[in-house]
Design a protein around this motif. Sequence first.
Motif, PDB file in Angstrom:
ATOM      1  N   PRO A 254       0.724  -1.112   0.097  1.00  0.00           N
ATOM      2  CA  PRO A 254      -0.138   0.020  -0.079  1.00  0.00           C
ATOM      3  C   PRO A 254       0.733   1.256   0.047  1.00  0.00           C
ATOM      4  N   LEU A 255       2.231   1.367   0.658  1.00  0.00           N
ATOM      5  CA  LEU A 255       2.883   2.430   0.656  1.00  0.00           C
ATOM      6  C   LEU A 255       3.610   2.764  -0.799  1.00  0.00           C
ATOM      7  N   ARG A 257       1.540   2.913  -3.310  1.00  0.00           N
ATOM      8  CA  ARG A 257       0.502   3.460  -4.131  1.00  0.00           C
ATOM      9  C   ARG A 257       1.031   5.141  -4.525  1.00  0.00           C
ATOM     10  N   PRO A 258       0.749   5.369  -5.537  1.00  0.00           N
ATOM     11  CA  PRO A 258       1.244   6.890  -6.083  1.00  0.00           C
ATOM     12  C   PRO A 258       0.825   8.025  -4.850  1.00  0.00           C
ATOM     13  N   PRO A 259      -0.465   7.962  -4.457  1.00  0.00           N
ATOM     14  CA  PRO A 259      -1.117   8.821  -3.654  1.00  0.00           C
ATOM     15  C   PRO A 259      -0.142   8.924  -2.353  1.00  0.00           C
ATOM     16  N   VAL A 260       0.048   7.529  -1.860  1.00  0.00           N
ATOM     17  CA  VAL A 260       0.645   7.767  -0.533  1.00  0.00           C
ATOM     18  C   VAL A 260       2.212   8.136  -0.917  1.00  0.00           C
ATOM     19  N   ALA A 262       3.164  10.423  -3.113  1.00  0.00           N
ATOM     20  CA  ALA A 262       3.091  11.782  -3.417  1.00  0.00           C
ATOM     21  C   ALA A 262       3.159  12.588  -1.689  1.00  0.00           C
ATOM     22  N   LEU A 263       2.272  12.015  -0.683  1.00  0.00           N
ATOM     23  CA  LEU A 263       2.087  12.810   0.604  1.00  0.00           C
ATOM     24  C   LEU A 263       3.322  12.409   1.142  1.00  0.00           C
ATOM     25  N   LEU A 264       3.964  11.309   1.296  1.00  0.00           N
ATOM     26  CA  LEU A 264       5.419  11.070   1.584  1.00  0.00           C
ATOM     27  C   LEU A 264       6.535  12.108   1.182  1.00  0.00           C
TER      28      LEU A 264
ATOM     29  N   ILE B  15      -1.255  10.857   6.521  1.00  0.00           N
ATOM     30  CA  ILE B  15      -1.019   9.516   6.210  1.00  0.00           C
ATOM     31  C   ILE B  15      -2.245   8.755   6.478  1.00  0.00           C
ATOM     32  N   VAL B  18      -4.900   8.860   3.940  1.00  0.00           N
ATOM     33  CA  VAL B  18      -4.443   8.565   2.739  1.00  0.00           C
ATOM     34  C   VAL B  18      -4.083   6.928   2.717  1.00  0.00           C
ATOM     35  N   LEU B  19      -3.872   6.525   3.677  1.00  0.00           N
ATOM     36  CA  LEU B  19      -3.713   5.017   3.670  1.00  0.00           C
ATOM     37  C   LEU B  19      -4.979   4.033   3.728  1.00  0.00           C
ATOM     38  N   ARG B  23      -6.359   7.656  -2.465  1.00  0.00           N
ATOM     39  CA  ARG B  23      -6.716   8.207  -3.745  1.00  0.00           C
ATOM     40  C   ARG B  23      -6.118   9.635  -3.495  1.00  0.00           C
ATOM     41  N   TRP B  24      -6.076  10.321  -4.850  1.00  0.00           N
ATOM     42  CA  TRP B  24      -5.731  11.341  -5.075  1.00  0.00           C
ATOM     43  C   TRP B  24      -6.510  12.443  -4.339  1.00  0.00           C
ATOM     44  N   VAL B  27      -5.280  12.964  -0.833  1.00  0.00           N
ATOM     45  CA  VAL B  27      -4.391  13.780  -0.486  1.00  0.00           C
ATOM     46  C   VAL B  27      -4.352  15.327  -1.016  1.00  0.00           C
TER      47      VAL B  27
END
Lengths: 387, 430
Positions: A254-255, A257-260, A262-264, B15, B18-19, B23-24, B27
């Motif tokens: 799960p880490l 995934r692009p949204p995750v 991006a947040l990181l 996080i 988002v976890l 999905r975008w 975020v």
Amino acid sequence: MSTTTIAAPAVDDGTRAGRTRTTLLWVLGVTAALAIIVLLAWFGPSAPSDDPFAPDNPEDRGARAAGQILQDQGVQVSYVRTTSAALASVRAEGTLLIVNPHTLRPEQREALADVPGRIVLAGVGRDLAGLTDRVAFEPGGAPGPHAANCTDPHAQAAGEIVAGAPQLTSRHPEVQVCFGDDAGTGRYATWSQDGTSWQVLSTPELLTNRTLAEAGNAALVLRSLGQEPHLTWYLPDPADDYGIADDAVTTTLPLLRPPVLALLAALAAAVMYWRGRRLGPVVREPLPVVVKATETTRGRGRLYRRHGTHAHAGAALRAGTVARLAGPLGLTRWSGQEEVVGAICRATGRPAEHVESLLYGPPPHDDASLTALAQGLQTMESEVHPR
Amino acid sequence: MALTGRAVGLLALGIVPVLLVPRWVTVATWAVLWAGGLTVDAARAVPVRAVQVRRAPIPALRHGQRTESHLQVFNTASRVLRAVVRDAWQPSAGTGPNRHRLRVPPEELRRVRTELHPWRRGEIHAAGVTVRSFGPFGLLARQDTVEVPGMLRVLPEFSSRRHLPSRLARLREMDGRTAVHVRGQGTEFDSLREYVIGDDVRAIDWRASARRADVVVRTWRPERDRRVLIVLDTSRLAAARLGPAPRLEAGIEAALLLSALATRAGDRVDLVAVDRTVRARVRGVQGAALMSTMARALAPVEAELVEPDWALVAREVRERLSQRALVVFLTALEPGAVESGLISVAATVGRDHQVMLASAEDPEEHRMRRQRGSTAELFDAAAAERAELERAALAERLIRTGARVVRRGPQELAPAVADSYLALKAAGQL
């Protein structure tokens, strides 16, 4: 805390009760924000996806047009991303659409090969092993339009389609290939095998919103997918862990995934800015010049050594010894050689020739004789004024 | 602008949703909420230009002492100022903790105290005051640096003042000895008084006795109101490091001790610090004010990497001194540099005045002369012996011009110069 109150006393929201209340407000506020976001994202109207070939993506590379037309025609469309979901969704009176089947792993392809009902593959790649071996990938190909050139009813209905590379080629006599330029290669193939009807589109581009309206693309796609009342639209997710029963991979995936990610990344940038921001500029120190005093003397010593001036060094050592002994022995700067030798002989009891050769003998010419001379001088000096 | 750890932590909390819903849109929503919170917070922070910072002047202090820097932070805004204030100084100011967390209600004043323990003599400047003003949620801060000029004058340590009491005692001893009627060089007529038994009969002033009914003796005292000119060399020779400190520090210590001693002995002391140009000058100050003037004048003096201009020194001496005086050169006996004109200047000055040349020598070089373990050390020892011989020869040439030469280690130089001065005074050679 080195601050002193000068004027008014502390204001009451700096008290303990006030601080507890502030903390509580913080916790409540952040928790509420988190909960709202999760609820909105979970239950709220789903946002259009931006995955290519997804039936809910309205962009050029999406396939919402095809999906919506099929739904309007009474076909129930299930959009799935994983192999297990696809397997759960298929039924005997249904169609399974696999987009880009070559991106699946062999285990996934083998599991999907045995499903009941119709199978439509959109896109062929070099590796379709496990799924079917009746068609193969053929590189190149002009966009067209291409005429049907076969007897298949769907192809006949479409008439002409527009589709570029790649093409497909038949590997089995039962396979009917359409929209080809010459025998063997084409852009659509169909056959029947063990009661399952197979249809293969050479490229998933045919599904997209951009190309669906061109030539007979829509007819071919909709007829292929709309034969049964149920359609499973399977768009493989690269992060699908079907067939890999490894816990570590499952938990880390799960880490990725692009949204995750991006947040990181945003978090990393924020941390860098937070830690990197200085509290004011760096202060310059105008330091005074300081030179080590012995540098010149050491430089001179190196110069003597590099040029091997043993004689010069020996003379300096001898002169230094005489200068140091001059005071205790009552000699002056103008004392001659005999006077010096005599005074030292009297002080040490050494024979005159010995003292004379030590102080006025031949100059040393190598390291060994210089060392011997230095040792001799030191011994003599220690005899004159014993410590 | 500056982020706080709280803002970063808040972003990190994102996080969780988002976890749960990768999905975008999740975020994006979180980012918008976060940025909005930060913007609101920054808008509520007191702008730095609404903060007035003033600095209290710091009195001069001796090297080795501690002091404090005081800032007054005044909040002119109508909101509460929450800020971190950094009172920045040059590194040599040796600041203690200089970041202060403040909470200043509107129209109020707070004082901020920063400890300073300078590790260098000279004039040390404040670098500016940085104010980081946080919003009420403590997420984002406005930050700016305001120039608040401040200067710390660090005077020479004058650690050699511990030698002063013993030298003053010697001075009083000399005073007492000569007050009994020893007449000769170095003394001058003090007064006449009645003869008491035990007085030297040679001190009886017969002419005065004849005028009165009593026998009268003359008394004498050491010469007073002599002039001493200290010439402190600040050229490249002063930049040489002897042990922990450069040669200049030993020179300054010697100058201060000599001034303290000479002014108590009733002499007038002038000072000039010189290399290519005159770096510091003290002239015509007497009594208690002399020592503080001297320390102030010497505080900012640093060694420069230039050759000394001995002709300029000679001119200075000529301009300053009309009567016979003691001229003390605080420099170094270095063969190369001395050839450049020190000898001729010393000889010229020596015709009209008493010259003393004090040189702080390198204790490390004396050790080098003794270290004869390896061949490399032997050559170094030979070089050190040669340098020492050359210096001895130079000292000899200077002595022949009538100068007194004092050569000591950096710690012993100041008392040795003081002793030499006392010896000259006792011999009446001032």
